[in-house]
Design an enzyme around this catalytic site. Structure first.
Site, PDB file in Angstrom:
ATOM      1  N   ASP A  34       0.822  -1.204   0.000  1.00 13.34           N
ATOM      2  CA  ASP A  34       0.000   0.000   0.000  1.00 13.34           C
ATOM      3  C   ASP A  34       0.862   1.261   0.000  1.00 13.34           C
ATOM      4  O   ASP A  34       0.742   2.097   0.880  1.00 13.34           O
ATOM      5  CB  ASP A  34      -0.919  -0.055   1.246  1.00 13.34           C
ATOM      6  CG  ASP A  34      -1.882   1.114   1.314  1.00 13.34           C
ATOM      7  OD1 ASP A  34      -2.344   1.557   0.253  1.00 13.34           O
ATOM      8  OD2 ASP A  34      -2.164   1.583   2.436  1.00 13.34           O
ATOM      9  N   GLU A  72       2.999  -8.127   7.831  1.00 13.99           N
ATOM     10  CA  GLU A  72       1.722  -8.781   7.535  1.00 13.99           C
ATOM     11  C   GLU A  72       1.825  -9.904   6.511  1.00 13.99           C
ATOM     12  O   GLU A  72       1.108  -9.889   5.498  1.00 13.99           O
ATOM     13  CB  GLU A  72       0.682  -7.745   7.093  1.00 13.99           C
ATOM     14  CG  GLU A  72       0.344  -6.737   8.168  1.00 13.99           C
ATOM     15  CD  GLU A  72      -0.849  -5.847   7.808  1.00 13.99           C
ATOM     16  OE1 GLU A  72      -1.299  -5.880   6.656  1.00 13.99           O
ATOM     17  OE2 GLU A  72      -1.312  -5.112   8.700  1.00 13.99           O
ATOM     18  N   TYR A 104      -7.021  -2.573  12.874  1.00 12.02           N
ATOM     19  CA  TYR A 104      -7.760  -1.373  12.463  1.00 12.02           C
ATOM     20  C   TYR A 104      -9.225  -1.510  12.846  1.00 12.02           C
ATOM     21  O   TYR A 104     -10.110  -1.494  11.995  1.00 12.02           O
ATOM     22  CB  TYR A 104      -7.587  -1.177  10.948  1.00 12.02           C
ATOM     23  CG  TYR A 104      -6.193  -0.710  10.587  1.00 12.02           C
ATOM     24  CD1 TYR A 104      -5.868   0.640  10.569  1.00 12.02           C
ATOM     25  CD2 TYR A 104      -5.183  -1.629  10.289  1.00 12.02           C
ATOM     26  CE1 TYR A 104      -4.586   1.070  10.256  1.00 12.02           C
ATOM     27  CE2 TYR A 104      -3.898  -1.213   9.984  1.00 12.02           C
ATOM     28  CZ  TYR A 104      -3.610   0.149   9.966  1.00 12.02           C
ATOM     29  OH  TYR A 104      -2.348   0.581   9.666  1.00 12.02           O
ATOM     30  N   GLU A 123       0.665  -1.065  14.401  1.00 17.76           N
ATOM     31  CA  GLU A 123      -0.103  -0.160  13.538  1.00 17.76           C
ATOM     32  C   GLU A 123      -1.508  -0.046  14.108  1.00 17.76           C
ATOM     33  O   GLU A 123      -2.078  -1.040  14.574  1.00 17.76           O
ATOM     34  CB  GLU A 123      -0.244  -0.685  12.103  1.00 17.76           C
ATOM     35  CG  GLU A 123       0.997  -0.595  11.257  1.00 17.76           C
ATOM     36  CD  GLU A 123       0.790  -1.118   9.829  1.00 17.76           C
ATOM     37  OE1 GLU A 123      -0.337  -1.032   9.302  1.00 17.76           O
ATOM     38  OE2 GLU A 123       1.775  -1.606   9.253  1.00 17.76           O
TER      39      GLU A 123
HETATM   40  C1  GCB Z   1      -1.614  -2.108   6.945  1.00 16.96           C
HETATM   41  C2  GCB Z   1      -0.336  -2.123   6.214  1.00 16.96           C
HETATM   42  C3  GCB Z   1       0.053  -0.755   5.679  1.00 16.96           C
HETATM   43  C4  GCB Z   1      -1.185  -0.036   5.127  1.00 16.96           C
HETATM   44  C5  GCB Z   1      -2.169   0.135   6.248  1.00 16.96           C
HETATM   45  C6  GCB Z   1      -3.463   0.791   5.754  1.00 16.96           C
HETATM   46  O1  GCB Z   1      -1.919  -3.000   7.684  1.00 16.96           O
HETATM   47  O2  GCB Z   1       0.717  -2.678   6.940  1.00 16.96           O
HETATM   48  O3  GCB Z   1       1.019  -0.908   4.682  1.00 16.96           O
HETATM   49  O4  GCB Z   1      -0.860   1.186   4.540  1.00 16.96           O
HETATM   50  O5  GCB Z   1      -2.504  -1.104   6.793  1.00 16.96           O
HETATM   51  O6  GCB Z   1      -3.627   1.988   5.888  1.00 16.96           O
HETATM   52  O7  GCB Z   1      -4.285   0.059   5.206  1.00 16.96           O
END
Ligand code: GCB
Length: 453
Positions: A19, A260, A312, A348
């Site tokens: 990403d 990941e 998230y 994260e």
């Molecule tokens: C993740 C990834 C990261 C993405 C992020 C997102 O888990 O490790 O590379 O940019 O989420 O914002 O989706």
């Protein structure tokens, strides 16, 4: 087969499994240099201390000479020589050592000695090299991450090498700006998501005492082929190259071998077992990889020193439902810890916010929503950091460019700062929080009492 009613002949797109924008070109300065015929090819230092005595174990690799004469001197910041030794391997002992401390943990963070190595070959060829050396230790217990035997809590960020106009290109003013923003925020650490950063960035981190989790480019390891022996062999070499390049940076406290990966696939077990034990054979630092898989199915977790989890909640899962964060995050931490009894870093978390977009009550993509996600995570961190959570790294320090897609609004907007490094609401929240944590956990330097305006 390409459908010619939809696409012109020869049409194809390159699909990437990560990403961030896939910039082409050369991103960094390419330096050409010459050496004498006999030269210093490499230096390795490993540091520790006993009471107030610093101990620097060194080894110097020489090319082009069978019986080199090597002299080593360790020089303090004031220019005084504090220890000397002879030979390609040896130990330097420093009385009343100035340890290398992280930013906000000590009055004088990032103390560096200069290790000056002089080579004279039988032929009379001479070479010399000066290596900055920070004396510090790193250890991991069941629930703590220790730097110089003191508990260290990562209150920091994930980054990218990315900015407006320059893209991924190396840019000193940007680097200085980013470190100033880290210091402003009270951040003591970052992860080099998802590839090793320019060496100059680590040089600055060494000097400022900003702690680094150094990640290799192992991103997008998602399908079964990624775990085949050819990939593994390559991954071992990638770790050798990373350790060889970054091993002497005191700021680097842990290696991350992947981000990941599909860790629940059965081949991930033997793959990570070998990859992590190989990395450990190269260097004494703790090793991890960043997981987003389920604690009960993760095949690689048994081999890491620290569990690093991405999640998230109320974004990719239960979008819009801020009320689930607390329960899901409590379960996440308790499940992982019960299974592994290893310290955990929230590696994260976050939410996209389009700068200037507001709503009350908070709705997704607004600055208020991003702020509220963070606040909900923070409440849980504050409970769990009393137990076994040893860090929190926001995703992301700044907005960054990505491939185009329906979930990306001119790139990834999870930054605390915009791509032009202007603060969003979340940046002020983190600043309050990080300085508060630093006040509680560190020995704040007199020049940095919170709130530091
Ligand atoms: C993740 C990834 C990261 C993405 C992020 C997102 O888990 O490790 O590379 O940019 O989420 O914002 O989706």
């Amino acid at each position: 087969m390409t459908d010619h009613s939809k696409y012109p002949p020869g049409y194809f797109v390159q699909n990437i499994n990560f990403d961030f924008f896939n910039y082409a070109g050369i991103h960094r300065s390419v330096l050409l240099y010459t050496t004498p015929e006999a030269y210093i090819d490499d230096i390795t230092v490993q540091t520790t201390f006993l009471d107030s005595t610093g101990i620097v174990n060194y080894s110097v690799a020489v090319v082009g000479s069978d019986r080199p004469t090597v002299k080593v001197a360790l020089v303090g910041k004031d220019g005084r020589c504090v220890a000397t030794a002879n030979g390609t391997t040896g130990i330097l002992k420093v009385a009343e050592v100035n340890l290398w401390w992280p930013y906000l943990m000590h009055d004088n963070p990032g103390y560096l000695y200069s290790m000056e190595v002089q080579l004279t070959a039988e032929s009379g060829d001479k070479d010399s090299y000066a290596l900055p050396v920070g004396v510090r230790t790193v250890n991991v217990t069941e629930s703590k991450f220790l730097i110089n035997s003191k508990p260290f809590y990562f209150h920091g960020v994930n980054k990218h090498e990315d900015s407006d106009i320059r893209g991924k290109g190396f840019d000193w003013p940007l680097i200085v700006k980013d470190f100033n923003l880290l210091k402003w925020m009270g951040a003591n650490s970052f992860r080099t998501s998802h590839y090793p950063y320019a060496e100059e960035i680590l040089d600055v981190a060494d000097r400022l005492g900003i702690v680094v989790i150094d990640e290799c480019p192992g991103v997008g390891i998602k399908d079964i082929r990624s775990f085949d022996p050819i990939s593994l062999d390559h991954h071992l070499v990638v770790m050798e190259e990373l350790v060889r390049r970054d091993k002497n940076h005191p700021s680097v406290v842990m290696w991350s071998v992947a981000n990941e990966p599909a860790a629940e696939m059965p081949p991930a077990g033997p793959y990570f077992k070998q990859l992590i034990s190989h990395t450990k054979s190269l260097d004494s630092r703790p090793v991890t990889f960043i997981t987003d898989s389920n604690y009960s199915r993760d095949q690689g977790a048994p081999y890491v020193d620290v569990i690093c989890v991405n999640s998230y909640f109320s974004w990719y899962h239960d979008p819009g439902h801020l009320e689930v964060i607390s329960i899901q995050l409590h379960s996440q931490f308790d499940d992982w810890y019960r299974k592994y009894q290893k310290p955990i870093i929230q590696s994260e978390y976050g939410a996209d916010a389009v700068p200037g977009l507001h709503s009350d009550p908070p709705t997704m993509f607004t600055e208020e929503y991003q702020k509220t996600v963070l606040q909900n995570y923070h409440k849980v961190f504050d409970q769990k950091r009393k137990e076994f959570v040893v860090g929190e790294l926001i995703w992301n320090f700044a907005d960054f460019m990505t491939a185009q897609g329906i979930t990306r609004v001119v790139g990834n907007k999870k930054g605390m700062f915009t791509r032009q490094r202007q603060p969003k609401t979340g940046a002020f929240l983190l600043r309050e929080r990080y300085w508060r944590i630093a006040n509680e956990t560190g020995v704040l330097p007199t020049w940095a009492k919170y709130p530091c305006q």
